[in-house]
Design a protein around this motif. Structure first.
Motif: not given
Length: 225
Positions: A75-84, A97-101
């Motif tokens: 949830i946190v990982y996918k949530g941060v990706l979604f927010a970004v 960009k890959k560094y976002i992951h």
């Protein structure tokens, strides 16, 4: 009236949002399956005198704890990706960009596995185990990546064949694995004999079961106990 582009963006946003919960669902399923089988197997090997009801209950409890940890990280990982992607850097190519992951993984790792709450939300034993498992796999992955880079630099001859590159890569991987396995098990057995209290309980129990076996008396205890 919405343009086709707006419809595509809205669909992508909804899909990414739902993927946050889909990932958490997958974490629950995977964590439950994995931990239940693992906990049950360990109990049957090391706690054979424990009532079967207690064994199953503890296995289910550990399964729920493991599932909750994996779901929370997802949830946190996918949530941060979604927010970004859809809020912070909307319409910005940098969000892909890959560094976002890396950033999303680091934030989720801190909040879930780092346990800044002091272990109140997640099982400290399980978070430690999973983190150590992950770090060992990362060491191997980085080692393989370095082996590829070194093999390419060692065989910089433009006339070198793919077979030469592969042989160089395999030699570097083999030598590094020899050193890694030698140091790992040498340190492990040294600590087991000198300061076993610092070893993880599951590892310590495994070593105790296999190597502290000089207490047998007679053939029956030699083969059975």
């Amino acid at each position: 009236m919405d343009s086709p582009t707006d419809n595509i963006e809205n669909t992508e946003t909804l899909t990414d949002f739902l993927n946050v919960f889909r990932a958490s669902r997958n974490g629950v399923v995977y964590g439950g399956r994995l931990r239940f089988a693992h906990a049950l197997a360990l109990a049957l090997v090391f706690k054979r005198k424990q009532p079967i009801g207690d064994t199953i209950y503890k296995a289910l409890k550990l399964s729920c704890e493991h599932a909750w940890i994996l779901a929370a990280f997802a949830i946190v990982y996918k949530g941060v990706l979604f927010a970004v992607k859809h809020v912070i850097l909307k319409h910005n190519k940098a969000s892909r960009k890959k560094y976002i992951h890396f950033i999303a993984g680091a934030i989720a790792g801190l909040l879930v596995y780092g346990q800044p709450t002091g272990g109140k939300l997640f099982s400290r034993n399980i978070t430690h185990q999973v983190t150590l498992y992950c770090s060992s796999r990362m060491i191997l992955a980085i080692g393989k990546m370095i082996a590829v880079k070194l093999s390419q630099s060692r065989t910089s001859d433009p006339n070198a064949t793919p077979k030469v590159h592969q042989q160089s890569k395999r030699m570097i991987e083999n030598v590094s694995w020899y050193i890694y396995s030698m140091l790992s098990w040498g340190c492990c057995m040294y600590l087991y004999q000198s300061d076993p209290i610092f070893l993880h309980p599951s590892l310590r129990n495994s070593l105790e079961f296999m190597y502290n076996n000089e207490r047998w008396k007679g053939l029956k205890s030699f083969f059975i106990q």
